[in-house]
Design a protein around this motif. Structure first.
Motif, PDB file in Angstrom:
ATOM      1  N   THR A 139       0.848  -1.183   0.000  1.00  0.00           N
ATOM      2  CA  THR A 139       0.000   0.000   0.000  1.00  0.00           C
ATOM      3  C   THR A 139       0.889   1.240   0.000  1.00  0.00           C
ATOM      4  O   THR A 139       2.111   1.144   0.139  1.00  0.00           O
ATOM      5  CB  THR A 139      -0.912   0.045   1.246  1.00  0.00           C
ATOM      6  OG1 THR A 139      -0.114   0.427   2.379  1.00  0.00           O
ATOM      7  CG2 THR A 139      -1.544  -1.306   1.510  1.00  0.00           C
ATOM      8  N   LYS A 140       0.272   2.383  -0.135  1.00  0.00           N
ATOM      9  CA  LYS A 140       0.987   3.643   0.023  1.00  0.00           C
ATOM     10  C   LYS A 140       0.814   4.198   1.432  1.00  0.00           C
ATOM     11  O   LYS A 140       1.140   5.352   1.700  1.00  0.00           O
ATOM     12  CB  LYS A 140       0.485   4.663  -1.002  1.00  0.00           C
ATOM     13  CG  LYS A 140       0.813   4.292  -2.442  1.00  0.00           C
ATOM     14  CD  LYS A 140       0.335   5.366  -3.400  1.00  0.00           C
ATOM     15  CE  LYS A 140       0.687   5.008  -4.849  1.00  0.00           C
ATOM     16  NZ  LYS A 140       0.223   6.049  -5.798  1.00  0.00           N
ATOM     17  N   ALA A 141       0.296   3.354   2.332  1.00  0.00           N
ATOM     18  CA  ALA A 141       0.017   3.809   3.695  1.00  0.00           C
ATOM     19  C   ALA A 141       0.532   2.810   4.718  1.00  0.00           C
ATOM     20  O   ALA A 141      -0.082   2.611   5.765  1.00  0.00           O
ATOM     21  CB  ALA A 141      -1.486   4.021   3.866  1.00  0.00           C
ATOM     22  N   ASP A 142       1.688   2.178   4.420  1.00  0.00           N
ATOM     23  CA  ASP A 142       2.189   1.126   5.303  1.00  0.00           C
ATOM     24  C   ASP A 142       2.364   1.604   6.740  1.00  0.00           C
ATOM     25  O   ASP A 142       1.959   0.931   7.693  1.00  0.00           O
ATOM     26  CB  ASP A 142       3.530   0.588   4.777  1.00  0.00           C
ATOM     27  CG  ASP A 142       3.347  -0.286   3.541  1.00  0.00           C
ATOM     28  OD1 ASP A 142       2.213  -0.375   3.037  1.00  0.00           O
ATOM     29  OD2 ASP A 142       4.349  -0.870   3.088  1.00  0.00           O
ATOM     30  N   ASN A 143       3.009   2.763   6.905  1.00  0.00           N
ATOM     31  CA  ASN A 143       3.230   3.276   8.256  1.00  0.00           C
ATOM     32  C   ASN A 143       1.916   3.525   8.977  1.00  0.00           C
ATOM     33  O   ASN A 143       1.782   3.262  10.175  1.00  0.00           O
ATOM     34  CB  ASN A 143       4.039   4.578   8.210  1.00  0.00           C
ATOM     35  CG  ASN A 143       5.488   4.331   7.870  1.00  0.00           C
ATOM     36  OD1 ASN A 143       6.081   3.358   8.306  1.00  0.00           O
ATOM     37  ND2 ASN A 143       6.066   5.209   7.072  1.00  0.00           N
ATOM     38  N   ARG A 144       0.934   4.044   8.238  1.00  0.00           N
ATOM     39  CA  ARG A 144      -0.349   4.348   8.864  1.00  0.00           C
ATOM     40  C   ARG A 144      -1.116   3.074   9.212  1.00  0.00           C
ATOM     41  O   ARG A 144      -1.838   3.042  10.210  1.00  0.00           O
ATOM     42  CB  ARG A 144      -1.167   5.249   7.942  1.00  0.00           C
ATOM     43  CG  ARG A 144      -0.742   6.711   7.995  1.00  0.00           C
ATOM     44  CD  ARG A 144      -1.434   7.530   6.929  1.00  0.00           C
ATOM     45  NE  ARG A 144      -0.763   7.378   5.645  1.00  0.00           N
ATOM     46  CZ  ARG A 144      -1.355   7.583   4.473  1.00  0.00           C
ATOM     47  NH1 ARG A 144      -2.639   7.909   4.442  1.00  0.00           N
ATOM     48  NH2 ARG A 144      -0.681   7.455   3.359  1.00  0.00           N
ATOM     49  N   VAL A 145      -0.979   2.036   8.407  1.00  0.00           N
ATOM     50  CA  VAL A 145      -1.622   0.764   8.734  1.00  0.00           C
ATOM     51  C   VAL A 145      -1.043   0.189  10.020  1.00  0.00           C
ATOM     52  O   VAL A 145      -1.774  -0.223  10.923  1.00  0.00           O
ATOM     53  CB  VAL A 145      -1.469  -0.235   7.566  1.00  0.00           C
ATOM     54  CG1 VAL A 145      -1.916  -1.625   7.988  1.00  0.00           C
ATOM     55  CG2 VAL A 145      -2.262   0.232   6.360  1.00  0.00           C
ATOM     56  N   TRP A 321       7.177   8.440  22.371  1.00  0.00           N
ATOM     57  CA  TRP A 321       6.571   7.115  22.367  1.00  0.00           C
ATOM     58  C   TRP A 321       5.645   6.908  21.180  1.00  0.00           C
ATOM     59  O   TRP A 321       5.461   5.773  20.716  1.00  0.00           O
ATOM     60  CB  TRP A 321       5.860   6.857  23.695  1.00  0.00           C
ATOM     61  CG  TRP A 321       6.860   6.457  24.727  1.00  0.00           C
ATOM     62  CD1 TRP A 321       7.508   7.261  25.613  1.00  0.00           C
ATOM     63  CD2 TRP A 321       7.380   5.133  24.941  1.00  0.00           C
ATOM     64  NE1 TRP A 321       8.393   6.525  26.371  1.00  0.00           N
ATOM     65  CE2 TRP A 321       8.330   5.221  25.975  1.00  0.00           C
ATOM     66  CE3 TRP A 321       7.126   3.902  24.360  1.00  0.00           C
ATOM     67  CZ2 TRP A 321       9.023   4.105  26.449  1.00  0.00           C
ATOM     68  CZ3 TRP A 321       7.810   2.787  24.822  1.00  0.00           C
ATOM     69  CH2 TRP A 321       8.748   2.907  25.852  1.00  0.00           C
ATOM     70  N   ALA A 322       5.054   7.971  20.674  1.00  0.00           N
ATOM     71  CA  ALA A 322       4.265   7.845  19.443  1.00  0.00           C
ATOM     72  C   ALA A 322       5.162   7.443  18.278  1.00  0.00           C
ATOM     73  O   ALA A 322       4.786   6.607  17.441  1.00  0.00           O
ATOM     74  CB  ALA A 322       3.544   9.149  19.144  1.00  0.00           C
ATOM     75  N   CYS A 323       6.364   8.020  18.221  1.00  0.00           N
ATOM     76  CA  CYS A 323       7.317   7.660  17.162  1.00  0.00           C
ATOM     77  C   CYS A 323       7.781   6.217  17.321  1.00  0.00           C
ATOM     78  O   CYS A 323       7.863   5.460  16.342  1.00  0.00           O
ATOM     79  CB  CYS A 323       8.510   8.610  17.178  1.00  0.00           C
ATOM     80  SG  CYS A 323       8.112  10.302  16.696  1.00  0.00           S
ATOM     81  N   VAL A 324       8.090   5.823  18.543  1.00  0.00           N
ATOM     82  CA  VAL A 324       8.517   4.444  18.788  1.00  0.00           C
ATOM     83  C   VAL A 324       7.400   3.471  18.426  1.00  0.00           C
ATOM     84  O   VAL A 324       7.627   2.450  17.760  1.00  0.00           O
ATOM     85  CB  VAL A 324       8.930   4.267  20.264  1.00  0.00           C
ATOM     86  CG1 VAL A 324       9.170   2.786  20.578  1.00  0.00           C
ATOM     87  CG2 VAL A 324      10.189   5.073  20.565  1.00  0.00           C
ATOM     88  N   GLY A 325       6.169   3.784  18.871  1.00  0.00           N
ATOM     89  CA  GLY A 325       5.063   2.876  18.624  1.00  0.00           C
ATOM     90  C   GLY A 325       4.669   2.779  17.166  1.00  0.00           C
ATOM     91  O   GLY A 325       4.369   1.695  16.657  1.00  0.00           O
ATOM     92  N   ALA A 326       4.674   3.895  16.466  1.00  0.00           N
ATOM     93  CA  ALA A 326       4.219   3.908  15.077  1.00  0.00           C
ATOM     94  C   ALA A 326       5.290   3.447  14.097  1.00  0.00           C
ATOM     95  O   ALA A 326       4.968   2.841  13.071  1.00  0.00           O
ATOM     96  CB  ALA A 326       3.748   5.316  14.698  1.00  0.00           C
ATOM     97  N   LEU A 327       6.564   3.729  14.403  1.00  0.00           N
ATOM     98  CA  LEU A 327       7.610   3.558  13.400  1.00  0.00           C
ATOM     99  C   LEU A 327       8.694   2.561  13.782  1.00  0.00           C
ATOM    100  O   LEU A 327       9.372   2.030  12.893  1.00  0.00           O
ATOM    101  CB  LEU A 327       8.273   4.913  13.115  1.00  0.00           C
ATOM    102  CG  LEU A 327       7.345   6.059  12.739  1.00  0.00           C
ATOM    103  CD1 LEU A 327       8.157   7.342  12.584  1.00  0.00           C
ATOM    104  CD2 LEU A 327       6.580   5.743  11.475  1.00  0.00           C
TER     105      LEU A 327
END
Length: 405
Positions: A139-145, A321-327
């Protein structure tokens, strides 16, 4: 004409596997977070463990990297990824049941090192299966998935401590541990009999049984170690910030609860924003920015003289923590794409390792320089982490490059 941006929410809702992963992480998050804050109380109240000895319990988290690496390696050699997720969940269930039945001081330490460290690997293998699905259906939204699925675990960590405190107070701490075992097993249920075959990218080099393999893993290992440095302040915060608020700032119980509770709420809100930004500019630069926020958060704690500075520190730390959790897990998988199970296990072990190291640093730092100045120690460590992220951004091979969003 520009392509319409893909909706991560729509992708998750349409996929049976992603829906199941979301519900599974929600259940696991509630169960684990319900018991974790109560474990020290269980050791002291139910088993008569001296408080200094009880504090050493979290050192057993150092077994997590070994378990995560071994399970990841076995997973990367197996044709079916979800088998290892289910095995880890079953082992974790047995571990929590054994913890509930423990009648000796030493038993929880052994159970944590041998069983709960393996049980924690379930989440890593679930994210490895997510990467298999994303590789199979790009997808073009891998990080968001990934961020959307990860949000379920964050919601669980918001609900779990509240439910755990109530459940433990009404039914007892041993019953709470049994309930946690039920949740750990129940994370399997949403998947039913689903199977996720391991994705094999034929363009990648095969596994090497030599020093070359370790050399190739080095970017992953360095990235994980840097994340450990960035996250050490969290254990110090949970262990000593309530004491500082009560004894030094004389803040009311309700206000202390608001200060502690604001971080996971803000983290939840920031997860999709962080993922969207990473899809535009790249994951590693965003992770570097997260480390800067973590540094600023520790400085806010260390220089705080009022509740306002503590709220500011929590808001900044939520960004880290948002960066750690999402990425974090996605970057780790990209750094070692030929073994996403190994990458997931190694990276997610950074959280318990940082907890163990942070606990040791907190105990020594409070004794040496007191509160709130102890937070200067994780601030220094996060400074090193920020510099390391900058170097990784410049020298490592591209990680999750920007996409058209």
């Amino acid at each position: 004409m520009f392509d319409r941006p893909e909706s991560a929410l729509r992708i998750v809702v349409r996929s049976r596997f992603y829906r199941s992963a979301f519900l599974s992480l929600l259940i696991a998050g509630i169960g684990t977070s319900a018991a974790t804050p109560q474990l020290t109380l269980f050791l002291v109240k139910e088993l008569g463990t001296p408080l200094p000895v009880a504090g050493l319990y979290y050192v057993t988290n150092l077994a997590a990297p070994v378990a995560g690496f071994l399970i990841g390696r076995w997973s990367d050699r197996s044709p079916e990824r979800m088998l290892w997720f289910r095995l880890c969940a079953v082992v974790g269930t047995v571990g929590w049941l054994a913890m509930a039945l423990a009648d000796s001081v030493w038993l929880p330490f052994v159970i944590s090192a041998l069983a709960l460290s393996v049980g924690g690997g379930a989440m890593a293998q679930l994210f490895a299966a997510c990467r298999d699905e994303l590789s199979r259906h790009p997808t073009k939204a891998d990080n968001r998935v990934v961020a959307a699925i990860r949000m379920a675990f964050t919601v669980g960590w918001m609900l779990g401590p509240v439910l755990g405190s109530w459940f433990g107070g009404v039914f007892g701490l041993r019953a709470l541990l049994v309930a946690t075992a039920v949740c750990v097993f129940a994370q399997i249920i949403p998947f039913g009999r689903q199977r996720i075959e391991r994705y094999a990218d034929l363009t990648l080099r095969p596994h090497a049984e030599s020093r070359r393999q370790i050399d190739h893993m080095m970017p992953l290992l360095v990235f994980t170690a840097v994340c450990v440095l960035a996250m050490t302040g969290d254990t110090i915060k949970f262990g000593y910030l309530p004491i500082y608020m009560a004894d030094e700032l004389h803040i009311s119980d309700s206000m202390r609860g608001a200060v502690i509770g604001i971080q996971p709420l803000l983290e939840l809100l920031m997860l999709p924003l962080v993922a969207r930004l990473a899809d535009r500019v790249g994951a590693m630069p965003v992770m570097t920015g997260g480390a800067v926020l973590g540094l600023a958060g520790n400085l806010a704690y260390a220089t705080s003289t009022s509740v306002g500075m503590l709220f500011l520190g929590q808001a900044l730390t939520a960004g880290l923590w948002a960066c750690v959790g999402a990425l974090g897990v996605s970057i780790a998988q990209q750094l070692y794409p030929e073994g996403v199970g190994t990458a997931s296990g190694v990276f997610l072990s950074a959280i318990p390792v940082s907890s163990a190291i942070g606990g040791a640093i907190g105990g020594l730092g409070v004794a040496a320089i007191g509160l709130p100045h102890v937070f200067f120690v994780p601030a220094v460590l996060t400074t090193f982490a920020t510099a390391a992220f900058v170097v990784l951004s410049l020298r490592a091979r591209p990680v999750l490059p920007p996409r058209d969003a």
